[in-house]
Design a protein around this motif. Sequence first.
Motif, PDB file in Angstrom:
ATOM      1  N   ARG A 268       0.846  -1.187   0.000  1.00  0.00           N
ATOM      2  CA  ARG A 268       0.000   0.000   0.000  1.00  0.00           C
ATOM      3  C   ARG A 268       0.876   1.228   0.000  1.00  0.00           C
ATOM      4  O   ARG A 268       1.822   1.295   0.788  1.00  0.00           O
ATOM      5  CB  ARG A 268      -0.920   0.006   1.213  1.00  0.00           C
ATOM      6  CG  ARG A 268      -1.928   1.144   1.189  1.00  0.00           C
ATOM      7  CD  ARG A 268      -2.889   1.065   2.340  1.00  0.00           C
ATOM      8  NE  ARG A 268      -3.867   2.127   2.239  1.00  0.00           N
ATOM      9  CZ  ARG A 268      -4.806   2.387   3.141  1.00  0.00           C
ATOM     10  NH1 ARG A 268      -4.880   1.622   4.220  1.00  0.00           N
ATOM     11  NH2 ARG A 268      -5.659   3.368   2.986  1.00  0.00           N
ATOM     12  N   PRO A 269       0.553   2.233  -0.808  1.00  0.00           N
ATOM     13  CA  PRO A 269      -0.469   2.220  -1.854  1.00  0.00           C
ATOM     14  C   PRO A 269       0.020   1.515  -3.123  1.00  0.00           C
ATOM     15  O   PRO A 269       1.204   1.222  -3.255  1.00  0.00           O
ATOM     16  CB  PRO A 269      -0.682   3.703  -2.107  1.00  0.00           C
ATOM     17  CG  PRO A 269       0.650   4.315  -1.849  1.00  0.00           C
ATOM     18  CD  PRO A 269       1.253   3.517  -0.713  1.00  0.00           C
ATOM     19  N   ARG A 270      -0.887   1.316  -4.032  1.00  0.00           N
ATOM     20  CA  ARG A 270      -0.520   0.748  -5.320  1.00  0.00           C
ATOM     21  C   ARG A 270       0.019   1.872  -6.201  1.00  0.00           C
ATOM     22  O   ARG A 270      -0.635   2.887  -6.395  1.00  0.00           O
ATOM     23  CB  ARG A 270      -1.727   0.099  -5.975  1.00  0.00           C
ATOM     24  CG  ARG A 270      -1.417  -0.530  -7.330  1.00  0.00           C
ATOM     25  CD  ARG A 270      -2.670  -1.047  -7.988  1.00  0.00           C
ATOM     26  NE  ARG A 270      -2.377  -1.571  -9.316  1.00  0.00           N
ATOM     27  CZ  ARG A 270      -3.317  -1.918 -10.193  1.00  0.00           C
ATOM     28  NH1 ARG A 270      -4.604  -1.783  -9.872  1.00  0.00           N
ATOM     29  NH2 ARG A 270      -2.980  -2.386 -11.374  1.00  0.00           N
ATOM     30  N   VAL A 271       1.226   1.671  -6.698  1.00  0.00           N
ATOM     31  CA  VAL A 271       1.899   2.694  -7.511  1.00  0.00           C
ATOM     32  C   VAL A 271       1.990   2.198  -8.943  1.00  0.00           C
ATOM     33  O   VAL A 271       2.507   1.098  -9.194  1.00  0.00           O
ATOM     34  CB  VAL A 271       3.307   3.018  -6.964  1.00  0.00           C
ATOM     35  CG1 VAL A 271       3.972   4.096  -7.808  1.00  0.00           C
ATOM     36  CG2 VAL A 271       3.234   3.454  -5.506  1.00  0.00           C
ATOM     37  N   THR A 272       1.485   2.987  -9.870  1.00  0.00           N
ATOM     38  CA  THR A 272       1.603   2.676 -11.296  1.00  0.00           C
ATOM     39  C   THR A 272       2.467   3.749 -11.947  1.00  0.00           C
ATOM     40  O   THR A 272       2.376   4.933 -11.607  1.00  0.00           O
ATOM     41  CB  THR A 272       0.229   2.628 -11.979  1.00  0.00           C
ATOM     42  OG1 THR A 272      -0.425   3.896 -11.807  1.00  0.00           O
ATOM     43  CG2 THR A 272      -0.629   1.527 -11.376  1.00  0.00           C
ATOM     44  N   ARG A 302       2.512   7.780   0.718  1.00  0.00           N
ATOM     45  CA  ARG A 302       2.512   6.574   1.543  1.00  0.00           C
ATOM     46  C   ARG A 302       2.491   6.922   3.040  1.00  0.00           C
ATOM     47  O   ARG A 302       1.800   6.273   3.830  1.00  0.00           O
ATOM     48  CB  ARG A 302       3.747   5.747   1.212  1.00  0.00           C
ATOM     49  CG  ARG A 302       3.925   4.513   2.088  1.00  0.00           C
ATOM     50  CD  ARG A 302       5.117   3.695   1.640  1.00  0.00           C
ATOM     51  NE  ARG A 302       4.880   3.062   0.357  1.00  0.00           N
ATOM     52  CZ  ARG A 302       5.633   3.226  -0.723  1.00  0.00           C
ATOM     53  NH1 ARG A 302       6.686   4.035  -0.662  1.00  0.00           N
ATOM     54  NH2 ARG A 302       5.351   2.624  -1.856  1.00  0.00           N
ATOM     55  N   SER A 308      -4.500   5.115  -1.423  1.00  0.00           N
ATOM     56  CA  SER A 308      -4.563   3.726  -1.863  1.00  0.00           C
ATOM     57  C   SER A 308      -4.021   3.547  -3.269  1.00  0.00           C
ATOM     58  O   SER A 308      -3.715   2.424  -3.679  1.00  0.00           O
ATOM     59  CB  SER A 308      -6.011   3.224  -1.810  1.00  0.00           C
ATOM     60  OG  SER A 308      -6.841   4.003  -2.684  1.00  0.00           O
ATOM     61  N   ARG A 309      -3.907   4.647  -3.992  1.00  0.00           N
ATOM     62  CA  ARG A 309      -3.426   4.555  -5.366  1.00  0.00           C
ATOM     63  C   ARG A 309      -2.607   5.805  -5.689  1.00  0.00           C
ATOM     64  O   ARG A 309      -3.018   6.933  -5.388  1.00  0.00           O
ATOM     65  CB  ARG A 309      -4.598   4.441  -6.342  1.00  0.00           C
ATOM     66  CG  ARG A 309      -4.171   4.295  -7.805  1.00  0.00           C
ATOM     67  CD  ARG A 309      -5.385   4.134  -8.705  1.00  0.00           C
ATOM     68  NE  ARG A 309      -4.997   4.018 -10.094  1.00  0.00           N
ATOM     69  CZ  ARG A 309      -4.627   2.877 -10.688  1.00  0.00           C
ATOM     70  NH1 ARG A 309      -4.619   1.749  -9.983  1.00  0.00           N
ATOM     71  NH2 ARG A 309      -4.278   2.844 -11.952  1.00  0.00           N
ATOM     72  N   VAL A 310      -1.463   5.570  -6.318  1.00  0.00           N
ATOM     73  CA  VAL A 310      -0.585   6.662  -6.758  1.00  0.00           C
ATOM     74  C   VAL A 310      -0.228   6.419  -8.216  1.00  0.00           C
ATOM     75  O   VAL A 310       0.118   5.289  -8.592  1.00  0.00           O
ATOM     76  CB  VAL A 310       0.698   6.742  -5.896  1.00  0.00           C
ATOM     77  CG1 VAL A 310       1.596   7.879  -6.380  1.00  0.00           C
ATOM     78  CG2 VAL A 310       0.360   6.934  -4.430  1.00  0.00           C
ATOM     79  N   THR A 311      -0.319   7.460  -9.003  1.00  0.00           N
ATOM     80  CA  THR A 311      -0.003   7.369 -10.435  1.00  0.00           C
ATOM     81  C   THR A 311       1.167   8.287 -10.737  1.00  0.00           C
ATOM     82  O   THR A 311       1.142   9.479 -10.385  1.00  0.00           O
ATOM     83  CB  THR A 311      -1.205   7.765 -11.300  1.00  0.00           C
ATOM     84  OG1 THR A 311      -2.316   6.922 -10.968  1.00  0.00           O
ATOM     85  CG2 THR A 311      -0.871   7.605 -12.785  1.00  0.00           C
ATOM     86  N   ASP A 327      -2.250  11.296  -6.323  1.00  0.00           N
ATOM     87  CA  ASP A 327      -2.708  10.276  -5.378  1.00  0.00           C
ATOM     88  C   ASP A 327      -4.124  10.609  -4.950  1.00  0.00           C
ATOM     89  O   ASP A 327      -4.619  11.730  -5.157  1.00  0.00           O
ATOM     90  CB  ASP A 327      -1.768  10.190  -4.167  1.00  0.00           C
ATOM     91  CG  ASP A 327      -1.780  11.438  -3.311  1.00  0.00           C
ATOM     92  OD1 ASP A 327      -2.830  11.743  -2.702  1.00  0.00           O
ATOM     93  OD2 ASP A 327      -0.741  12.130  -3.225  1.00  0.00           O
ATOM     94  N   ASP A 328      -4.805   9.609  -4.377  1.00  0.00           N
ATOM     95  CA  ASP A 328      -6.183   9.787  -3.914  1.00  0.00           C
ATOM     96  C   ASP A 328      -6.231   9.892  -2.400  1.00  0.00           C
ATOM     97  O   ASP A 328      -7.217   9.475  -1.775  1.00  0.00           O
ATOM     98  CB  ASP A 328      -7.053   8.619  -4.394  1.00  0.00           C
ATOM     99  CG  ASP A 328      -6.525   7.275  -3.898  1.00  0.00           C
ATOM    100  OD1 ASP A 328      -5.446   7.252  -3.257  1.00  0.00           O
ATOM    101  OD2 ASP A 328      -7.176   6.248  -4.152  1.00  0.00           O
TER     102      ASP A 328
END
Length: 385
Positions: A268-272, A302, A308-311, A327-328
């Motif tokens: 956590r978080p999911r990184v794309t 983080r 929970s999600r990072v782009t 990020d959200d």
Amino acid sequence: MGAYVPVRWVAPLLYGVVLAGGLYSAAVGPEDGRPGAAGWRTAGFAVAIGALFVLEAAGRRRAAARVPLFVGRCVLVGAVVLLDASGLSQVLFVLVPFTAYFAFGRTAALALAALFPAGLLTAYVLTAPGWYRRQERVADLLMLSVGLVLAVSMAAVAVGEQRARREVEAYAARVAELSAATERNRLARDIHDSLGHHLTAMSVQLEMAADFQDLDPDAARRALEEARRSVRLALGDVRQSVRALRDGAARPTLAVALAALARDGAARPRVTVEVSGDEQGYGEAELTALYRAAQEAVTNARRHAGASRVTVVVRLAEGAARLEVTDDGCGFPSQDDSAGFGLLGMRERVHLVAGSVDVDSGPGGAGTRVTVTVPRGAAKGAART
């Protein structure tokens, strides 16, 4: 800053020439035909020259005693001129303004340089009527004037050279001080961006392991494994930094480094990560600034945002590179976006390559967007500047 130092060899050289000339004149024969008078005069002349040599040696050891040394030199020069039967010792008059330039400055030297021709001219007017019709009198006056001009000019050149050397030394010391400060700031940014990132991941993972050790032992075990992985990554970063400092080891490409960043702490978080464009033409400083900015933004998401999600999106265009990290998470007030060493170090690093940083965030779950723009070839231009 200490006083300027006279050219060491000038005075001893003149003393030696005058001593040789005076002794030669005494050996050829006394002008008045009285060997006894010539003997004591020559002895006094030699003693006075010897005292001048001793005074020069003392001046090198006690440069601070400028006034006593200068007065003693003037008295001894006067004694040498009075005792010298050859007349050659008058050349020592040029040493008075020469040494005065180093000890007291240009004004005092020029005043003394003007005093000697004026004194000689006054003596001629009072004691030698019609002196201007005698070639040797005029030649003596002109030669003394020329010698004084050359002596003052030589002193001015020597003082200018010493002043320039001191300014260069002071400038070099200032440059070394600024270089050390710059290097300290760079190391501080590197430590924060590399070790700080991994320590943050370890902290999150260890907290997760502590929270889930009773409720979900498998999740706690996975968190501990991730913490161990972060330790290995931190050690790898340290070794890579040491190798780079020692022998300039090659660094991975930006795409590879960002891919490793996405895998780091994957729980956590999911990184794309999405990278497009060609790194060709972008310097190491520019690519490092982009990577460190992405790393800092992901670490903040983080650690602080609870995202929970990072782009991470990087566009390497022909003119400039653009990085966006969104990020959200919970976000933070935009007026506080300069707080903390992380964002400060990000801005410093990006500004060093003529880039810009924009942080768009707000409280209440609005998330955060960090946008970094770095011109292509900016590091080379900054180095030339």
